[in-house]
Write a protein that holds these residues in place. Sequence first.
Motif, short mmCIF file in Angstrom:
data_model
loop_
_atom_site.label_atom_id
_atom_site.label_comp_id
_atom_site.label_asym_id
_atom_site.label_seq_id
_atom_site.Cartn_x
_atom_site.Cartn_y
_atom_site.Cartn_z
N ALA A 100 0.85 -1.13 -0.27
CA ALA A 100 -0.03 -0.17 -0.18
C ALA A 100 0.95 1.20 0.32
N ALA A 101 2.05 1.13 0.78
CA ALA A 101 3.01 2.41 1.06
C ALA A 101 3.83 2.71 -0.12
N LEU A 102 4.04 1.44 -1.05
CA LEU A 102 4.88 1.70 -2.56
C LEU A 102 3.82 1.85 -3.54
N HIS A 103 2.43 1.52 -3.11
CA HIS A 103 1.60 1.94 -4.31
C HIS A 103 1.24 3.50 -4.41
N ALA A 104 0.93 3.77 -2.74
CA ALA A 104 0.99 5.68 -3.49
C ALA A 104 2.07 6.22 -3.50
N GLU A 105 3.37 6.15 -3.34
CA GLU A 105 4.66 6.38 -3.36
C GLU A 105 4.99 6.67 -4.84
N SER A 106 4.39 5.29 -5.73
CA SER A 106 4.98 4.83 -6.57
C SER A 106 3.99 6.44 -7.87
N TRP A 107 2.42 6.21 -7.48
CA TRP A 107 1.15 6.51 -7.57
C TRP A 107 1.73 8.41 -7.87
N ARG A 108 1.85 8.55 -6.50
CA ARG A 108 2.04 9.92 -6.21
C ARG A 108 3.58 10.62 -7.54
N THR A 109 4.03 9.86 -7.55
CA THR A 109 5.24 10.38 -8.28
C THR A 109 5.35 9.65 -9.63
N PRO B 281 -4.84 14.34 -11.98
CA PRO B 281 -5.84 15.64 -11.35
C PRO B 281 -4.84 14.94 -9.54
N ALA B 282 -4.61 16.45 -8.85
CA ALA B 282 -3.24 16.73 -7.75
C ALA B 282 -4.66 15.93 -6.65
N ASP B 283 -6.55 16.27 -6.55
CA ASP B 283 -7.04 15.94 -5.72
C ASP B 283 -6.80 13.84 -5.54
N ALA B 284 -6.69 13.18 -6.58
CA ALA B 284 -6.88 11.82 -6.84
C ALA B 284 -5.19 11.35 -6.15
N LEU B 285 -4.24 12.28 -5.88
CA LEU B 285 -3.08 12.35 -5.55
C LEU B 285 -3.12 12.67 -3.93
N GLY B 286 -3.75 13.38 -3.26
CA GLY B 286 -3.55 13.89 -2.08
C GLY B 286 -3.91 13.41 -1.18
N ASP B 287 -3.88 14.07 0.15
CA ASP B 287 -4.84 13.42 1.58
C ASP B 287 -5.67 12.33 1.13
N GLY B 288 -4.84 11.21 1.79
CA GLY B 288 -5.92 9.99 2.00
C GLY B 288 -5.42 9.17 1.12
N LEU B 289 -4.66 9.25 -0.05
CA LEU B 289 -4.54 8.55 -0.56
C LEU B 289 -3.68 6.92 -0.55
N ALA B 290 -2.81 7.39 0.62
CA ALA B 290 -1.97 6.21 1.42
C ALA B 290 -3.34 5.27 2.15
N GLU B 291 -3.98 5.24 2.77
CA GLU B 291 -4.90 5.41 3.82
C GLU B 291 -5.69 4.43 2.90
N GLU B 292 -6.13 4.70 1.88
CA GLU B 292 -7.18 4.29 0.49
C GLU B 292 -6.54 3.05 0.46
N ARG B 293 -5.62 3.77 -0.07
CA ARG B 293 -4.61 2.43 -0.56
C ARG B 293 -4.51 1.11 0.17
N ALA B 294 -4.08 1.63 1.46
CA ALA B 294 -4.19 0.94 2.50
C ALA B 294 -5.25 -0.32 2.69
N VAL B 295 -6.52 -0.12 2.79
CA VAL B 295 -7.88 -0.38 2.80
C VAL B 295 -7.76 -1.19 1.58
#
Length: 176
Positions: free
Chosen positions: A19-28, A35-49
């Motif tokens: 989940a952490a690697l997925h969020a980091e990869s998407w953001r990079t 769009p920035a709102d799809a990569l912002g706050d909550g992305l890591a938590e959403e990927r973890a779930v």
Amino acid sequence: MSQTITVRTGGPADAATVAALHAESWRTAYADFVPADALGDGLAEERAVLWDIRLTADYGPAEMQPTLLIAEEADGTAAGFAYLVPEPDGRVLLDNLHVRPGRTGAGIGRRLLRAALDRVPGPLRLEVLRANTRAVAFYEREGGTRTAERLCDFPGGHQLPEYEYTWPAPISGRTP
């Protein structure tokens, strides 16, 4: 200096790492075209779930069980991952293939793709955002055939153009 990479099958214990690697990869990788709102706050938590659910769900018969592949550095650090999802029509969806930012271009993606192709009984397909030109070029270099174009639904209600690439069913005795 090149590090040794191994590819192993993952499981529920890998959910937080993936989940952490997925969020980091998407953001990079997606920063310039998602769009920035799809990569912002909550992305890591959403990927973890998402990964907790994916890696603990009951998918029924063994032939329908998804497979998580983890590419690891010699020290056990996850350098990338791929997720294979069997489909009812006999194809397998390569639902994710991500390499840790800073490690792209080191052959890790190729190792994961080859490991995926070695594990599937039928055709392998994947979807990639059209604007992700680096990934598009990679899949074309690795023998993928573009088989479809469509819009993909992204977090935040965004729709982005994507391509589908397909590799044929493995040929018996094929060498990777």
